[in-house]
Design a protein around this motif. Structure first.
Motif, PDB file in Angstrom:
ATOM      1  N   THR A   1       0.839  -1.207   0.000  1.00  0.00           N
ATOM      2  CA  THR A   1       0.000   0.000   0.000  1.00  0.00           C
ATOM      3  C   THR A   1       0.872   1.253   0.000  1.00  0.00           C
ATOM      4  O   THR A   1       1.929   1.267   0.645  1.00  0.00           O
ATOM      5  N   PRO A   2       0.424   2.286  -0.706  1.00  0.00           N
ATOM      6  CA  PRO A   2      -0.775   2.357  -1.528  1.00  0.00           C
ATOM      7  C   PRO A   2      -0.561   1.755  -2.915  1.00  0.00           C
ATOM      8  O   PRO A   2       0.538   1.824  -3.465  1.00  0.00           O
ATOM      9  N   TYR A   3      -1.622   1.166  -3.457  1.00  0.00           N
ATOM     10  CA  TYR A   3      -1.602   0.599  -4.806  1.00  0.00           C
ATOM     11  C   TYR A   3      -2.215   1.607  -5.775  1.00  0.00           C
ATOM     12  O   TYR A   3      -3.107   2.368  -5.415  1.00  0.00           O
TER      13      TYR A   3
ATOM     14  N   VAL B   1      -9.617  16.013  -9.133  1.00  0.00           N
ATOM     15  CA  VAL B   1      -8.778  15.233  -8.216  1.00  0.00           C
ATOM     16  C   VAL B   1      -9.327  15.331  -6.798  1.00  0.00           C
ATOM     17  O   VAL B   1      -9.616  16.434  -6.306  1.00  0.00           O
ATOM     18  N   PHE B   2      -9.451  14.168  -6.137  1.00  0.00           N
ATOM     19  CA  PHE B   2      -9.836  14.105  -4.732  1.00  0.00           C
ATOM     20  C   PHE B   2      -8.729  13.396  -3.963  1.00  0.00           C
ATOM     21  O   PHE B   2      -8.244  12.343  -4.393  1.00  0.00           O
ATOM     22  N   THR B   3      -8.353  13.965  -2.819  1.00  0.00           N
ATOM     23  CA  THR B   3      -7.265  13.402  -2.022  1.00  0.00           C
ATOM     24  C   THR B   3      -7.702  13.282  -0.574  1.00  0.00           C
ATOM     25  O   THR B   3      -8.211  14.249   0.020  1.00  0.00           O
ATOM     26  N   ASN B   4      -7.530  12.095  -0.015  1.00  0.00           N
ATOM     27  CA  ASN B   4      -7.829  11.836   1.392  1.00  0.00           C
ATOM     28  C   ASN B   4      -6.666  11.055   1.977  1.00  0.00           C
ATOM     29  O   ASN B   4      -6.612   9.828   1.890  1.00  0.00           O
ATOM     30  N   GLY B   5      -5.690  11.773   2.541  1.00  0.00           N
ATOM     31  CA  GLY B   5      -4.474  11.127   3.004  1.00  0.00           C
ATOM     32  C   GLY B   5      -3.701  10.556   1.828  1.00  0.00           C
ATOM     33  O   GLY B   5      -3.425  11.247   0.848  1.00  0.00           O
ATOM     34  N   ALA B   6      -3.363   9.262   1.920  1.00  0.00           N
ATOM     35  CA  ALA B   6      -2.640   8.604   0.824  1.00  0.00           C
ATOM     36  C   ALA B   6      -3.578   8.136  -0.278  1.00  0.00           C
ATOM     37  O   ALA B   6      -3.118   7.696  -1.342  1.00  0.00           O
TER      38      ALA B   6
ATOM     39  N   ASN C   1      -5.184   3.433  -3.600  1.00  0.00           N
ATOM     40  CA  ASN C   1      -5.895   2.951  -2.411  1.00  0.00           C
ATOM     41  C   ASN C   1      -5.177   1.768  -1.767  1.00  0.00           C
ATOM     42  O   ASN C   1      -4.014   1.491  -2.078  1.00  0.00           O
ATOM     43  N   ASP C   2      -5.899   1.061  -0.877  1.00  0.00           N
ATOM     44  CA  ASP C   2      -5.344  -0.085  -0.156  1.00  0.00           C
ATOM     45  C   ASP C   2      -5.691  -1.421  -0.792  1.00  0.00           C
ATOM     46  O   ASP C   2      -5.325  -2.473  -0.263  1.00  0.00           O
TER      47      ASP C   2
END
Length: 312
Positions: A96-98, A252-257, A307-308
């Protein structure tokens, strides 16, 4: 006992071929806000004459599986819907992250979808489902959702679930405030909202003798379009519409990694002019179309999901 919406499930699986469920099931229980996918069959009013004013027994029409599903825009479950729209992604990463990159493919997968009313033990399975269109609005002060319109082949009603071992996917949702719009790789400061629609050009009129539902749902041309609502502080976008100037848009949306990018490498704005609707701040709406001509991405739309989840 009346069925309760909070006790329902939506199971997702990919078919091996159109209308054929896989032998090795890999069901996923996906989050959703609304599921209006359903089967319908019309009653055909007869015109048969029998010497009386009373009508004879009616006929039945074709079975049509249609409807929409509203989903939260998130970093994990959205990937399964993206595979239904674009096919398998190019996935990279040893841990992660993939990163998963989706582009339009020549063949669009078909799905098994199941609405489960768990408290009543009634399950409605839909075979041969394909995503007809994807719509989302970004920038409002509400929940960030998307709507999928679907077509399907047939419905089966049972008292047991299609896949009792289906795995639940926990959503990690994006919010509107976590989004930005880039034009030519630069963050904009003038766009209020973006309406995006991807229509996959499906042909839902392929009914065949010997089958009550659709015999196939072949693909057609993809259409990528939308509208931006912008603060009117200069005429740069208006000028691009007048001159048919090509530009690039990315949401673009970003939430942490975790990250979601929807890239439209080649875009043109429709020509329009701002209107005056009152004494407050002036805004303007600009329609746009995306296409593929010669971009390095070789696609009218490219979606990147970080994501994970290691694979889809």
């Amino acid at each position: 006992m009346q069925a309760k919406g909070y006790m329902t499930t939506l199971v997702f699986d990919k078919e091996t071929s159109f209308g054929t469920a896989p032998v090795q099931k890999a069901g996923k229980i996906l989050p959703f806000n609304k599921c209006e996918l359903k089967a319908s069959q019309t009653i055909i009013t007869p015109t048969t004459i029998t010497g009386t004013r009373n009508p004879v027994e009616p006929s039945r029409g074709r079975v049509s599986v249609d409807g929409s599903i509203e989903i939260p825009v998130d970093s994990e479950a959205l990937g399964y819907w993206l595979t239904a729209m674009f096919g398998q992604p190019v996935s990279t990463g040893a841990a992660t992250p993939y990163t998963h990159v989706f582009k339009p493919s020549e063949r669009q997968p078909s799905l098994v979808l199941e609405k489960g009313f768990v408290d009543l033990k009634q399950y409605f399975k839909y075979s041969g489902c394909k995503v007809k269109s994807f719509k989302m609005t970004a920038g409002d002060d509400g929940e960030l959702n998307a709507t999928l319109d679907l077509l399907g082949a047939n419905e089966t009603i049972t008292t047991t679930s299609y896949d009792s071992a289906a795995v639940s996917v926990t959503p990690h949702k994006f919010s509107n405030y976590q989004g930005v719009v880039k034009e030519n790789n630069v963050e904009t400061a003038y766009i209020k909202t973006v309406d995006l629609e991807i229509d996959f050009g499906l042909d839902g009129d392929q009914y065949v003798l010997g089958s009550v539902g659709r015999g196939d749902i072949p693909e057609g041309l993809i259409t990528v379009s939308g509208t931006i609502k912008a603060i009117f502080d200069n005429i740069s976008v208006i000028q691009k519409g007048i001159e048919a100037t090509e530009t690039k848009l990315e949401l673009v949306f970003t939430n942490g990694a975790k990250k979601l990018s929807i890239l439209l490498p080649e875009v043109q704005f429709e020509r329009t002019s701002p209107t005056i609707t009152g004494p407050a701040g002036a805004t303007a709406e600009f329609k746009f179309n995306a296409y593929y001509k010669d971009s390095a991405e070789a696609a009218a739309v490219m979606v990147t999901l970080i994501n994970d989840t290691d694979e889809y």
